[in-house]
Write an enzyme that holds these catalytic residues in place. Structure first.
Site, PDB file in Angstrom:
ATOM      1  CE  LYS A 147      77.830  46.325  36.122  1.00  0.00           C
ATOM      2  NZ  LYS A 147      77.934  47.562  35.348  1.00  0.00           N
ATOM      3  NE  ARG A 204      76.476  57.284  39.825  1.00  0.00           N
ATOM      4  CZ  ARG A 204      76.469  57.717  38.590  1.00  0.00           C
ATOM      5  NH1 ARG A 204      75.839  58.831  38.275  1.00  0.00           N
ATOM      6  NH2 ARG A 204      77.088  57.047  37.635  1.00  0.00           N
TER       7      ARG A 204
HETATM    8  N1  BES Z   1      81.039  49.265  38.401  1.00  0.00           N
HETATM    9  C1  BES Z   1      80.444  49.943  37.329  1.00  0.00           C
HETATM   10  C2  BES Z   1      81.454  50.751  36.500  1.00  0.00           C
HETATM   11  C3  BES Z   1      82.472  49.958  35.731  1.00  0.00           C
HETATM   12  C4  BES Z   1      82.200  49.587  34.416  1.00  0.00           C
HETATM   13  C5  BES Z   1      83.679  49.640  36.279  1.00  0.00           C
HETATM   14  C6  BES Z   1      83.147  48.869  33.707  1.00  0.00           C
HETATM   15  C7  BES Z   1      84.625  48.925  35.557  1.00  0.00           C
HETATM   16  C8  BES Z   1      84.361  48.550  34.282  1.00  0.00           C
HETATM   17  C9  BES Z   1      79.392  50.944  37.834  1.00  0.00           C
HETATM   18  O1  BES Z   1      78.749  50.595  39.006  1.00  0.00           O
HETATM   19  C10 BES Z   1      78.358  51.054  36.778  1.00  0.00           C
HETATM   20  O2  BES Z   1      77.720  50.075  36.504  1.00  0.00           O
HETATM   21  N2  BES Z   1      78.217  52.237  36.216  1.00  0.00           N
HETATM   22  C11 BES Z   1      77.272  52.467  35.198  1.00  0.00           C
HETATM   23  C12 BES Z   1      76.593  53.791  35.495  1.00  0.00           C
HETATM   24  C13 BES Z   1      75.401  54.068  34.641  1.00  0.00           C
HETATM   25  C14 BES Z   1      74.285  53.116  34.957  1.00  0.00           C
HETATM   26  C15 BES Z   1      74.971  55.489  34.894  1.00  0.00           C
HETATM   27  C16 BES Z   1      78.011  52.534  33.867  1.00  0.00           C
HETATM   28  O3  BES Z   1      79.107  53.094  33.818  1.00  0.00           O
HETATM   29  O4  BES Z   1      77.510  51.998  32.893  1.00  0.00           O
HETATM   30 ZN    ZN Z   2      77.038  49.332  38.673  1.00  0.00          ZN
END
Ligand code: BES
Ligand code: ZN
Ligand code: ZN
Length: 498
Positions: free
Chosen positions: A278, A352
């Site tokens: 990230k 997931r």
């Molecule tokens: N933990 C994050 C989702 C999240 C984002 C929670 C912002 C709270 C605030 C999750 O694991 C994630 O990173 N999801 C990605 C999925 C994508 C790579 C398909 C996302 O939502 O960007």
């Molecule tokens: Zn994530």
């Protein structure tokens, strides 16, 4: 602190401040506080342009005309209140305002109109909840600045007619349990991620069991056992971290329980994204990624107090999502506990993967009547519904209605989104059964739910994507910036309804 209902005359209550609520058309409905108070309101109407508009406040010094030192009049505006849940905002905001005078003794006067429209016990439950939630702060790591230090409230009196006294007290006590459980989850989310490791979550579960005197049992599965169960999707996520994964199983068996419900909380104790790292900005709040797990732990912590007649199993696949030489890589394929092969194309879609194995465990080992999972799963859900509303996904409309009803009672916002089968093709992989990200950019919250559905199969299931409401970015009357404890009240209301 003593928090109790009383049928004593509010004008004789020796408190620092009485909070009351008025609408513009009942501006002079202050007779219960005596003629002189009504006169002071009348004066303020002219001098301060006070009209009891929504969120307008007026603090009056009673100058000895009644026993209370001050009165706070909170304007509720002229829009009719039709939902019990709208009381949360008014009560919490009024309490925040009253806190400005740093009271030690507080009186709360609830309008007759609210008590005639809604069940008195329920109104006072909301009063109890909102009071404790509004006063929550997480200042453990801060040097206390003497001038900002609140004085501790020692007593809260809720004025109520004698006929409603017992019901009101039951409501206040119930509200306190709800709020303290929510706060339990807030604290867990607000703690730094180095502190809330998978091991720490396991320790919290164990101490909940210990304090329950046998009513709650806990099993922690270590890495070797997780491996034996074939939970390779969960293990894959944990590979990059030095901290070993923990699979936490909590169990509460209510008396005469007819139903078995599994509640699953996403327990990523920190989400860096793994090798699909990230950005610094997106990583800033990623300690929140165990908010689902915190809600499950907090719910169990309250079960002993509310004793619902249901068998509840709590599952948390706890681990950290870190990049390292040992981390999973985009392109890796793992076989999940139910035999489904997953192509991992983005290591940041890790939630997931951990949930997949927790769901299979629930379905295969526990054979429950329903599964409810809470997960800070997708940024896409926040794009769809904003930061205050959780996405609700289901394969069972009846269960969804029950969870929606519970959320409404607990003052939490959920909104149903479709688990549209037509998008299933977007998570098909060319070389494995499914992939952990979708083709294309749109509908990410739905494709994440579809991914989970592969493991749920026919078990009645509700998935709450709490990415938005798990964490408050600014500050509002009910929650300061930080973890919100979202989901705890929905779960407790749902479980107590069975
Ligand atoms: N933990 C994050 C989702 C999240 C984002 C929670 C912002 C709270 C605030 C999750 O694991 C994630 O990173 N999801 C990605 C999925 C994508 C790579 C398909 C996302 O939502 O960007
Ligand atoms: Zn994530
Ligand atoms: Zn995550």
């Amino acid at each position: 602190m003593r928090f109790h209902a009383t049928s004593h005359d509010p004008t004789k209550a020796d408190v620092d401040i009485i909070i009351t609520f008025l609408a513009p058309d009942s501006l002079f409905d202050t007779k219960k506080f005596g003629v002189s108070v009504t006169e002071l309101v009348s004066e303020a109407k002219g001098r301060e342009d006070f009209g009891a508009k929504k969120d307008q406040t007026l603090i009056i010094s009673t100058k000895g005309t009644i026993a209370a030192y001050k009165i706070l009049i909170y304007g509720i505006g002229d829009k009719k209140i039709t939902e019990l849940s709208s009381l949360y905002h008014f009560i919490a905001s009024a309490i925040r305002k009253a806190n400005e005078v740093k009271p030690v003794k507080v009186g709360i006067h609830i309008p007759e109109e609210w008590l005639s429209k809604f069940d008195a016990t329920e109104v006072f439950r909301v009063v109890g909840e909102a009071f404790h939630l509004a006063n929550y702060r997480f200042h453990k790591y801060k040097k206390q600045d003497e001038k900002d230090k609140p004085r501790n409230i020692e007593e809260v009196l809720c004025f109520v007619s004698p006929g409603k006294l017992d019901g009101a007290q039951i409501g206040i006590d119930h509200g306190e349990i709800m709020a303290k459980s929510t706060i339990f989850a807030r604290d867990l989310v607000n703690e730094p991620p180095e502190y809330t490791s998978p091991q720490y979550l396991a320790t919290v579960a164990q101490s909940i069991a210990k304090e329950s005197k046998g009513k709650i049992t806990v099993t922690i599965l270590e890495k070797e056992e997780i491996k034996k169960l074939g939970m390779n999707a969960f293990l894959a996520v944990s590979k990059g971290s030095d901290k070993p994964p923990k699979f936490i199983i909590l169990r509460y068996r209510g008396k005469n329980s007819k139903k078995k419900i599994v509640i699953i909380g996403k327990g990523i104790t920190f989400d860096t994204g793994g090798l699909s790292l990230k950005s610094a900005e997106h990583m800033e709040t990623m300690k929140l990624d165990m908010a689902g797990a915190a809600a499950v732990l907090a719910t169990f912590n309250a079960l002993i107090q509310i004793s619902p007649q249901v068998h509840v199993v709590g599952l948390i696949a706890a681990c950290e999502n870190m990049p390292s030489g040992a981390a999973i890589k985009p392109g890796d394929i793992v076989k999940a506990a139910n035999g489904v092969s997953i192509e991992i194309l983005n290591t940041d879609a890790e939630g997931r993967l951990t949930l997949a194995d927790a769901i299979s465990y629930a379905r295969i080992k526990e054979k429950p009547d329903a599964i409810i999972d809470l997960a800070t799963l997708t940024g896409a859900c926040m794009i769809a519904l904003g930061q205050d509303i959780a996405g609700l996904f289901t394969n069972n409309d009846q269960l969804a209605i029950e969870v929606e009803r519970a959320a409404k009672k607990g003052g939490e916002l959920v909104w149903k989104l479709p688990v549209f089968d037509g998008y299933r093709k977007l998570i098909k992989s060319s070389i494995a059964d499914i992939k952990n990200i979708q083709t294309g950019r749109y509908g990410g919250a739905i494709t994440a739910a579809l991914f989970l559905l592969e493991f749920v199969e026919n078990t009645p299931w509700v998935h709450l994507d709490i990415a938005g409401p798990a964490f408050e970015e600014s500050d509002n009357p009910l929650v300061p910036k930080g973890g919100t404890g979202f989901g705890v009240r929905t779960l407790l209301q749902y479980l107590s309804s069975l």
